[in-house]
Scaffold this active site. Structure first.
Site, PDB file in Angstrom:
ATOM      1  N   CYS A   1      13.510  10.603   6.627  1.00 25.01           N
ATOM      2  CA  CYS A   1      13.567  10.021   7.970  1.00 25.01           C
ATOM      3  C   CYS A   1      14.953  10.201   8.586  1.00 25.01           C
ATOM      4  O   CYS A   1      15.083  10.362   9.787  1.00 25.01           O
ATOM      5  CB  CYS A   1      13.174   8.553   7.933  1.00 25.01           C
ATOM      6  SG  CYS A   1      14.022   7.637   6.661  1.00 25.01           S
TER       7      CYS A   1
ATOM      8  N   LYS B   1       0.847  -1.194   0.000  1.00 24.79           N
ATOM      9  CA  LYS B   1       0.000   0.000   0.000  1.00 24.79           C
ATOM     10  C   LYS B   1       0.880   1.241   0.000  1.00 24.79           C
ATOM     11  O   LYS B   1       1.620   1.480   0.954  1.00 24.79           O
ATOM     12  CB  LYS B   1      -0.906   0.048   1.229  1.00 24.79           C
ATOM     13  CG  LYS B   1      -1.910   1.202   1.118  1.00 24.79           C
ATOM     14  CD  LYS B   1      -2.594   1.519   2.416  1.00 24.79           C
ATOM     15  CE  LYS B   1      -1.824   2.464   3.293  1.00 24.79           C
ATOM     16  NZ  LYS B   1      -1.654   3.824   2.747  1.00 24.79           N
TER      17      LYS B   1
ATOM     18  N   GLU C   1      10.668  14.825  15.692  1.00 24.18           N
ATOM     19  CA  GLU C   1      10.887  14.886  14.255  1.00 24.18           C
ATOM     20  C   GLU C   1       9.940  15.954  13.677  1.00 24.18           C
ATOM     21  O   GLU C   1       8.720  15.862  13.846  1.00 24.18           O
ATOM     22  CB  GLU C   1      10.527  13.507  13.683  1.00 24.18           C
ATOM     23  CG  GLU C   1      10.867  13.314  12.246  1.00 24.18           C
ATOM     24  CD  GLU C   1      10.609  11.867  11.787  1.00 24.18           C
ATOM     25  OE1 GLU C   1       9.610  11.260  12.218  1.00 24.18           O
ATOM     26  OE2 GLU C   1      11.411  11.364  10.991  1.00 24.18           O
TER      27      GLU C   1
ATOM     28  N   SER D   1       5.902   6.794  10.393  1.00 19.10           N
ATOM     29  CA  SER D   1       6.105   7.456  11.683  1.00 19.10           C
ATOM     30  C   SER D   1       6.299   6.428  12.811  1.00 19.10           C
ATOM     31  O   SER D   1       5.794   5.304  12.739  1.00 19.10           O
ATOM     32  CB  SER D   1       4.908   8.348  12.008  1.00 19.10           C
ATOM     33  OG  SER D   1       3.736   7.570  12.045  1.00 19.10           O
TER      34      SER D   1
HETATM   35  P1  NAI Z   1       2.195   7.643   8.748  1.00 19.44           P
HETATM   36  O1  NAI Z   1       3.170   6.862   9.509  1.00 19.44           O
HETATM   37  O2  NAI Z   1       0.806   7.752   9.258  1.00 19.44           O
HETATM   38  O3  NAI Z   1       2.089   7.110   7.230  1.00 19.44           O
HETATM   39  C1  NAI Z   1       2.925   6.180   6.640  1.00 19.44           C
HETATM   40  C2  NAI Z   1       2.095   5.081   5.998  1.00 19.44           C
HETATM   41  O4  NAI Z   1       1.430   4.339   7.004  1.00 19.44           O
HETATM   42  C3  NAI Z   1       1.000   5.558   5.059  1.00 19.44           C
HETATM   43  O5  NAI Z   1       0.947   4.675   3.960  1.00 19.44           O
HETATM   44  C4  NAI Z   1      -0.243   5.445   5.903  1.00 19.44           C
HETATM   45  O6  NAI Z   1      -1.413   5.277   5.132  1.00 19.44           O
HETATM   46  C5  NAI Z   1       0.037   4.205   6.696  1.00 19.44           C
HETATM   47  N1  NAI Z   1      -0.689   4.061   7.954  1.00 19.44           N
HETATM   48  C6  NAI Z   1      -1.218   5.027   8.736  1.00 19.44           C
HETATM   49  N2  NAI Z   1      -1.809   4.479   9.805  1.00 19.44           N
HETATM   50  C7  NAI Z   1      -1.654   3.139   9.707  1.00 19.44           C
HETATM   51  C8  NAI Z   1      -2.038   2.034  10.522  1.00 19.44           C
HETATM   52  N3  NAI Z   1      -2.695   2.184  11.654  1.00 19.44           N
HETATM   53  N4  NAI Z   1      -1.683   0.788  10.130  1.00 19.44           N
HETATM   54  C9  NAI Z   1      -0.987   0.593   8.998  1.00 19.44           C
HETATM   55  N5  NAI Z   1      -0.618   1.607   8.190  1.00 19.44           N
HETATM   56  C10 NAI Z   1      -0.933   2.863   8.534  1.00 19.44           C
HETATM   57  O7  NAI Z   1       2.766   9.069   8.562  1.00 19.44           O
HETATM   58  P2  NAI Z   1       1.936  10.388   8.238  1.00 19.44           P
HETATM   59  O8  NAI Z   1       0.753  10.516   9.130  1.00 19.44           O
HETATM   60  O9  NAI Z   1       1.688  10.419   6.810  1.00 19.44           O
HETATM   61  O10 NAI Z   1       2.983  11.485   8.663  1.00 19.44           O
HETATM   62  C11 NAI Z   1       3.030  11.911  10.009  1.00 19.44           C
HETATM   63  C12 NAI Z   1       4.441  12.081  10.469  1.00 19.44           C
HETATM   64  O11 NAI Z   1       5.104  10.837  10.406  1.00 19.44           O
HETATM   65  C13 NAI Z   1       5.306  12.978   9.631  1.00 19.44           C
HETATM   66  O12 NAI Z   1       5.147  14.312   9.958  1.00 19.44           O
HETATM   67  C14 NAI Z   1       6.662  12.476   9.961  1.00 19.44           C
HETATM   68  O13 NAI Z   1       7.093  13.036  11.170  1.00 19.44           O
HETATM   69  C15 NAI Z   1       6.460  11.016  10.149  1.00 19.44           C
HETATM   70  N6  NAI Z   1       6.832  10.241   8.960  1.00 19.44           N
HETATM   71  C16 NAI Z   1       8.048   9.636   8.957  1.00 19.44           C
HETATM   72  C17 NAI Z   1       8.458   8.940   7.858  1.00 19.44           C
HETATM   73  C18 NAI Z   1       9.771   8.270   7.840  1.00 19.44           C
HETATM   74  O14 NAI Z   1      10.223   7.848   6.783  1.00 19.44           O
HETATM   75  N7  NAI Z   1      10.412   8.122   8.965  1.00 19.44           N
HETATM   76  C19 NAI Z   1       7.648   8.849   6.655  1.00 19.44           C
HETATM   77  C20 NAI Z   1       6.363   9.466   6.772  1.00 19.44           C
HETATM   78  C21 NAI Z   1       5.999  10.151   7.893  1.00 19.44           C
END
Ligand code: NAI
Length: 781
Positions: free
Chosen positions: A298, A190, A393, A243
């Protein structure tokens, strides 16, 4: 602008990339997308718009997957998997190679689509993201080719559920899909809801490449769809990047489901500049560290630490450089910084910075477009180390900065974070660089460079930045499992009895903590009986307080990790020697405890196992990876730290030795919970440790209820990893409760292991006992 005017200002003119082909591709698809399941796109369902964050324009409409869609995707992947695995390494290599070639042939389409969808400068998607995507598929075509020869005894896991973020949409797909496919797995992936277009374009490419149906399945939607995938009962392995909050949630939600899990999470990575650094290079590095991809990385170098003597000069130069950064239309090839991925992200970054108290905020004065998700390059100074902006972050183009005086101080400051993803350091002094790099608590360290990635070099974090590595040989462990049959492990119950102990001098078994025998805090002991009901002795019942003391002792013995492999080998041999000298006594004890006749064999196997890990102590080497830059990536094996282990119930001595020996051979300290049913052998064993030069705190042994102690160990924030070979049903509890500090877990999920045989030892244990740190070092011409 006339040529004359250009010569006067020396300003860059616009150099726009055309969006025509990418937009035409979207039109070809009807601007509405279904999911890619079993080799075909489904009819689009209810969904949501995917927008260009730089302009707000809608690019396409995507479908929100339902449970039925996810079930269909998982079923397709399941059906396709055995045949895909049987295709063999060469068969799969040809497919991965075909995908890599097609990605190369359509590289500009992917780059433009990525920039339109995500807002990153075309310069980055064209020169960094997409070339790395291709490299990943080429590299892993090679891994497929070599699998049978180089990974003997390993096989595919099955169906992988993969959930990826929006900051490197296609690159994260490549990091997940290429190794999974190479090792014979099939996938349900996904993409993030903001950025699904390149994943769908990739699906189209898989079709063109003739990839068998069901090998790659892509479903779109939000976190709810992510949850459906990660918790799906027919998924064997979950790989997540995103995240830390969601990573932790996934750890809990999948606890006890017997799935493999890798988490690549957030960071607050230090960027260290010593006073002898090449300052101009360090400034350019910083541009790549925090303004690359608008800081939505990240491993972004988001915490600048500059040595005091050069701080003023460095900050002045930095501000001048920030003012020159061009923020604007990501499709312009002259742009340094594009748009954040979504209005939600813009709002998050804005809110975090606006809440700043006490810091001094500097915003680059180059200006940003009035509309679209743009945020200026920002520098914040004067914050205390505990300030939320220094710890959390921000995930935007915002750098926080502070100063340090000495190398020792900067190591403390750099490691003052719950994360441990990456770190960068700049110095012209090779001794200093190579002194500091091992001291940084991070999965990746860049020396005199930053944000370098390659398919051959492992990437991933420690602490709350998650676990598992992506890339290189080390990344393949997460997509394979040992090829062996497992059997359900029956709970081993202690014997009961009533016969009174014969009169004699009482020998009181105690806990073994910090190199000393310790009475249990609870003040309780329990009887241990032989099969025939004879009283064998009493063992202490350890409680939470005893575990706390044992962990503290283990923490305190951190010097063990710095000893040489040679020394650790000597001590393991010495343990073996002392055990061997008392072999008959131990054999009798084991026979009494278990009611069996295998005691002598178990002691002999324990001695051999100690020899095996003594042998490994100085031979489980790292590697120097040939990465395509002017440098090498050193892959260093480091100890995990403090490892808790619930030892096998059925093999009272061998089970304990099999967990202890690999862990301490690799430089870890352990808190061992002895066999619950047959604990006395462990208490005899600490007498061996006491006479074998094992420093206090390196090995701690407790006895008591596995269920209670598993809970305490799993919740303990200073335990870095927890293993369970127990016959008690504690796997789910351990995985769930370890989410607090995201400790590494290795549990048996109620499956047995033949401790006497080959599966009782080997690389599987050594891998669990080490973390790979990748150190990028300039080298060669
Ligand atoms: P997120 O962690 O919610 O999104 C990443 C992926 O996880 C997306 O595909 C989302 O649809 C999916 N996801 C969300 N909730 C889920 C769940 N309960 N179970 C399985 N999959 C799920 O990140 P978001 O909300 O887009 O961004 C929020 C913060 O997260 C950002 O501001 C940043 O600080 C951090 N982040 C860090 C990343 C990294 O590479 N370390 C990448 C993206 C976000």
């Amino acid at each position: 602008m006339t040529v004359k005017e250009i010569f006067e200002t020396m300003d860059y003119g616009p150099a726009p990339e055309s969006a025509a082909e990418a937009l035409a591709w979207l039109v070809d698809q009807g601007d509405r997308f279904g999911h890619f399941i079993d080799g075909a796109f489904t009819t689009p369902g209810d969904g949501f718009d995917s927008k260009n964050p730089a302009t707000g324009e809608t690019l396409a409409t995507l479908s929100q997957a339902t449970q039925d869609d996810v079930d269909a995707a998982v079923a397709a992947a399941r059906k396709a998997q055995p045949k895909w695995a049987k295709l063999g390494g060469h068969g799969r290599a040809k497919h991965l190679y075909a995908i890599a070639r097609l990605l190369q042939k359509h590289s500009r389409l992917f780059a433009v689509l990525e920039t339109l969808d995500n807002g990153k400068p075309i310069r980055e998607s064209r020169d960094i993201d997409i070339p790395l995507v291709q490299r990943h598929f080429y590299h892993h075509a090679g891994m497929a080719q070599l699998m049978e020869e180089e990974l003997q005894g390993r096989e595919a896991l099955g169906v992988c559920g993969q959930v990826i973020p929006w900051n490197f949409p296609l690159l994260m797909l490549a990091w997940k899909v290429a190794p999974a496919l190479a090792m014979g797995n099939t996938v349900v992936l996904k993409p993030a809801e903001y950025t699904s277009l390149t994943a769908l374009c990739f699906a189209d490419l898989c079709r063109k490449a003739g990839l068998p149906k069901g090998v790659v399945n892509i479903v779109t939607g939000d976190g709810a769809v992510g949850e459906m995938i990660t918790t799906h009962e027919d998924i064997d392995k979950v790989a997540f990047t995103g995240s830390t909050a969601v990573g932790r949630h996934i750890r809990r939600a999948t606890a006890g489901q017997g799935k493999g899990l890798t988490l690549e999470l957030g960071g607050k990575s230090p960027y260290i500049v010593f006073d002898d650094a090449d300052i101009d290079s360090a400034i350019e590095g910083l541009v790549d560290a925090i303004w690359f991809n608008q800081g939505q990385v990240c491993c972004a170098g988001s915490r600048l630490l500059v040595q005091e003597g050069i701080a003023e000069q460095f900050h002045a130069k930095l501000k001048a450089r920030m003012d020159k950064l061009r923020v604007g239309n990501p499709m312009d090839k002259c742009i340094d910084m594009g748009a954040l991925a979504d209005p939600v992200q813009l709002a998050t970054v804005t809110k975090m910075v606006d809440a700043c108290e006490g810091g001094e905020i500097y915003r680059a004065d180059g200006g940003i477009p009035a509309n679209g998700c743009f945020y200026p390059p920002t520098l914040i100074s004067g914050l205390s180390p505990a300030d939320p902006l220094m710890q959390e972050e921000i995930f935007g183009p915002v750098l926080v900065t502070s100063t340090f005086r000495t190398p020792a101080e900067v190591v403390d400051l750099a490691n003052n974070t719950r994360y441990g993803l990456a770190a960068t350091l700049w110095t012209e002094n090779v001794n200093l660089a190579l002194d500091i790099a091992p001291k940084l608590v991070a999965g990746v360290v860049w020396i005199n460079g930053t944000n370098m990635f390659d398919a051959a070099a492992g990437f991933g974090g420690v602490r709350e930045s998650g676990f598992g590595r992506e890339g290189g040989w080390e990344g393949l462990g997460a997509y394979t499992k040992p090829a062996r049959k497992t059997k359900a492990l029956k709970k081993v119950e202690p014997f009961t009895g009533s016969e009174i102990a014969p009169a004699g001098v009482d020998r009181t078994g105690k806990l073994y903590i910090g190199g000393k025998q310790a009475r249990p805090d609870s003040g309780y002991s329990r009887d241990v009986w032989s099969k025939a009901g004879k009283h064998l002795g009493e063992v202490p019942i350890a409680n939470r307080k005893d575990i706390r003391n044992a962990v503290e002792a283990a923490r305190g013995a951190k010097g063990w990790g710095k000893t040489t492999g040679h020394l650790r080998a000597q001590i393991l041999y010495y343990i073996a020697e002392n055990l061997s000298a008392r072999a008959d006594e131990f054999a009798r004890r084991i026979n009494d405890l278990t009611g069996g006749k295998e005691g002598a064999k178990e002691v002999e196997a324990s001695v051999q196992r100690l020899f095996t890990y003594a042998a490994w102590a100085d031979k489980y080497d790292g590697a120097a990876k040939g990465v395509p830059i002017r440098g090498v990536a050193l892959s260093m094996k480091e100890p995990v730290g403090v490892i808790g282990a619930l030892c096998a119930d059925e093999a009272p001595l061998l089970g304990l030795v099999s967990a202890m020996a690999p862990a301490i051979a690799m430089g870890n300290r352990v808190v061992l919970t002895a066999s619950e049913a047959f604990p006395l052998a462990a208490l005899d064993f600490y007498q061996i440790l006491e006479t074998s030069d094992v420093p206090g705190g390196v090995v701690n042994i407790v006895t008591g209820s596995h269920e209670e102690l598993a809970d305490t160990l799993a919740k303990h924030m200073d335990v870095d990893a927890l293993w369970s070979f127990s016959s008690s049903d504690v796997s789910a509890l351990i995985e769930r409760e370890s989410a607090g500090n995201l400790k590494r877990t290795w549990v048996n999920n109620g499956q047995s292991r033949d401790w006497m045989g080959a599966e009782g030892q080997g690389k599987e244990f050594l891998e669990a006992a080490t973390e790979v740190k990748t150190i990028w070092v300039p080298y060669g011409e």
